[in-house]
Design a protein around this motif. Structure first.
Motif, mmCIF file in Angstrom:
data_model
loop_
_atom_site.group_PDB
_atom_site.id
_atom_site.type_symbol
_atom_site.label_atom_id
_atom_site.label_comp_id
_atom_site.label_asym_id
_atom_site.label_seq_id
_atom_site.Cartn_x
_atom_site.Cartn_y
_atom_site.Cartn_z
ATOM 1 N N SER A 4 0.824 -1.214 0.000
ATOM 2 C CA SER A 4 0.000 0.000 0.000
ATOM 3 C C SER A 4 0.859 1.266 0.000
ATOM 4 O O SER A 4 0.526 2.231 -0.684
ATOM 5 C CB SER A 4 -0.940 -0.008 1.193
ATOM 6 N N LEU A 5 1.952 1.267 0.746
ATOM 7 C CA LEU A 5 2.828 2.439 0.736
ATOM 8 C C LEU A 5 3.539 2.599 -0.600
ATOM 9 O O LEU A 5 3.752 3.725 -1.061
ATOM 10 C CB LEU A 5 3.843 2.354 1.870
ATOM 11 N N LEU A 6 3.888 1.484 -1.223
ATOM 12 C CA LEU A 6 4.489 1.555 -2.553
ATOM 13 C C LEU A 6 3.502 2.137 -3.553
ATOM 14 O O LEU A 6 3.848 3.018 -4.351
ATOM 15 C CB LEU A 6 4.942 0.164 -2.999
ATOM 16 N N LEU A 7 2.251 1.690 -3.505
ATOM 17 C CA LEU A 7 1.225 2.243 -4.391
ATOM 18 C C LEU A 7 0.960 3.717 -4.093
ATOM 19 O O LEU A 7 0.727 4.503 -5.010
ATOM 20 C CB LEU A 7 -0.064 1.436 -4.264
ATOM 21 N N ALA A 8 1.009 4.097 -2.825
ATOM 22 C CA ALA A 8 0.807 5.504 -2.462
ATOM 23 C C ALA A 8 1.943 6.372 -3.005
ATOM 24 O O ALA A 8 1.696 7.480 -3.499
ATOM 25 C CB ALA A 8 0.703 5.643 -0.951
ATOM 26 N N CYS A 9 3.158 5.877 -2.941
ATOM 27 C CA CYS A 9 4.291 6.628 -3.501
ATOM 28 C C CYS A 9 4.159 6.767 -5.014
ATOM 29 O O CYS A 9 4.442 7.833 -5.572
ATOM 30 C CB CYS A 9 5.598 5.949 -3.142
ATOM 31 N N ILE A 10 3.721 5.706 -5.673
ATOM 32 C CA ILE A 10 3.499 5.774 -7.121
ATOM 33 C C ILE A 10 2.391 6.775 -7.435
ATOM 34 O O ILE A 10 2.491 7.548 -8.395
ATOM 35 C CB ILE A 10 3.176 4.372 -7.674
ATOM 36 N N TRP A 11 1.333 6.804 -6.603
ATOM 37 C CA TRP A 11 0.243 7.764 -6.803
ATOM 38 C C TRP A 11 0.758 9.200 -6.699
ATOM 39 O O TRP A 11 0.380 10.054 -7.503
ATOM 40 C CB TRP A 11 -0.859 7.517 -5.771
ATOM 41 N N VAL A 12 1.608 9.463 -5.715
ATOM 42 C CA VAL A 12 2.139 10.817 -5.528
ATOM 43 C C VAL A 12 3.014 11.224 -6.710
ATOM 44 O O VAL A 12 2.904 12.347 -7.217
ATOM 45 C CB VAL A 12 2.921 10.911 -4.197
ATOM 46 N N VAL A 13 3.870 10.324 -7.177
ATOM 47 C CA VAL A 13 4.721 10.630 -8.334
ATOM 48 C C VAL A 13 3.860 10.852 -9.573
ATOM 49 O O VAL A 13 4.082 11.811 -10.331
ATOM 50 C CB VAL A 13 5.753 9.503 -8.555
ATOM 51 N N LEU A 14 2.865 10.006 -9.780
ATOM 52 C CA LEU A 14 1.971 10.160 -10.925
ATOM 53 C C LEU A 14 1.204 11.477 -10.854
ATOM 54 O O LEU A 14 1.038 12.167 -11.865
ATOM 55 C CB LEU A 14 0.993 8.989 -10.991
ATOM 56 N N ALA A 15 0.751 11.852 -9.679
ATOM 57 C CA ALA A 15 0.027 13.119 -9.521
ATOM 58 C C ALA A 15 0.924 14.303 -9.861
ATOM 59 O O ALA A 15 0.475 15.257 -10.511
ATOM 60 C CB ALA A 15 -0.499 13.243 -8.096
ATOM 61 N N TRP A 28 -8.779 19.356 -14.367
ATOM 62 C CA TRP A 28 -9.896 18.845 -13.580
ATOM 63 C C TRP A 28 -10.177 17.374 -13.848
ATOM 64 O O TRP A 28 -10.487 16.624 -12.930
ATOM 65 C CB TRP A 28 -11.151 19.687 -13.815
ATOM 66 N N ARG A 29 -10.077 16.930 -15.097
ATOM 67 C CA ARG A 29 -10.293 15.502 -15.382
ATOM 68 C C ARG A 29 -9.252 14.645 -14.673
ATOM 69 O O ARG A 29 -9.563 13.578 -14.141
ATOM 70 C CB ARG A 29 -10.226 15.243 -16.882
ATOM 71 N N ARG A 30 -8.034 15.101 -14.686
ATOM 72 C CA ARG A 30 -6.967 14.358 -13.998
ATOM 73 C C ARG A 30 -7.186 14.364 -12.492
ATOM 74 O O ARG A 30 -6.922 13.370 -11.816
ATOM 75 C CB ARG A 30 -5.618 14.967 -14.336
ATOM 76 N N ALA A 31 -7.673 15.476 -11.972
ATOM 77 C CA ALA A 31 -7.949 15.539 -10.532
ATOM 78 C C ALA A 31 -9.059 14.568 -10.152
ATOM 79 O O ALA A 31 -8.960 13.892 -9.119
ATOM 80 C CB ALA A 31 -8.338 16.964 -10.134
ATOM 81 N N TYR A 32 -10.097 14.472 -10.977
ATOM 82 C CA TYR A 32 -11.171 13.520 -10.686
ATOM 83 C C TYR A 32 -10.645 12.091 -10.707
ATOM 84 O O TYR A 32 -11.016 11.270 -9.862
ATOM 85 C CB TYR A 32 -12.312 13.660 -11.688
ATOM 86 N N ALA A 33 -9.784 11.763 -11.666
ATOM 87 C CA ALA A 33 -9.215 10.415 -11.736
ATOM 88 C C ALA A 33 -8.314 10.144 -10.529
ATOM 89 O O ALA A 33 -8.359 9.044 -9.954
ATOM 90 C CB ALA A 33 -8.429 10.246 -13.035
ATOM 91 N N LEU A 34 -7.523 11.135 -10.130
ATOM 92 C CA LEU A 34 -6.658 10.950 -8.961
ATOM 93 C C LEU A 34 -7.474 10.783 -7.680
ATOM 94 O O LEU A 34 -7.112 9.995 -6.804
ATOM 95 C CB LEU A 34 -5.696 12.132 -8.829
ATOM 96 N N ILE A 35 -8.579 11.498 -7.576
ATOM 97 C CA ILE A 35 -9.452 11.344 -6.412
ATOM 98 C C ILE A 35 -10.079 9.958 -6.406
ATOM 99 O O ILE A 35 -10.143 9.287 -5.369
ATOM 100 C CB ILE A 35 -10.523 12.452 -6.397
ATOM 101 N N GLY A 61 -2.108 13.857 0.042
ATOM 102 C CA GLY A 61 -3.071 13.947 -1.045
ATOM 103 C C GLY A 61 -3.802 15.275 -1.066
ATOM 104 O O GLY A 61 -4.092 15.826 -2.128
ATOM 105 N N MET A 62 -4.091 15.807 0.119
ATOM 106 C CA MET A 62 -4.749 17.112 0.198
ATOM 107 C C MET A 62 -3.828 18.218 -0.307
ATOM 108 O O MET A 62 -4.302 19.189 -0.899
ATOM 109 C CB MET A 62 -5.180 17.393 1.633
#
Length: 82
Positions: A4-15, A28-35, A61-62
């Protein structure tokens, strides 16, 4: 490091990478997908690592998605009547 932490780090880099790419709709479309991906991921991080890591991921994330939060706060203030 848990999955889960690895996926969270990937999410942050992708964001951050998605935030650097130009967009016609102000991201906005990217923000909706990230949310949509980030909320279940937040639950997964909290489940596997505890509430403190979940809180840390939520704050991160916030900070990445601060403008949707600003607009949500404005909308809620209008609905409540402040």
């Amino acid at each position: 490091m848990t999955v889960s932490l690895l996926l969270a780090c990937i999410w942050v880099v992708l964001a951050n990478v998605l935030g650097m790419i130009p967009s016609r709709d102000n991201h906005w479309r990217r923000a909706y997908a990230l949310i949509a991906v980030g909320i279940p991921l937040l639950g997964f991080v909290t489940y596997q690592n505890g509430p403190w890591w979940g809180l840390a991921f939520m704050i991160g994330g916030m900070s990445v998605l601060r403008w949707p939060l600003v607009y949500l706060g404005r909308w809620l203030r209008r609905r409540v009547g402040f």
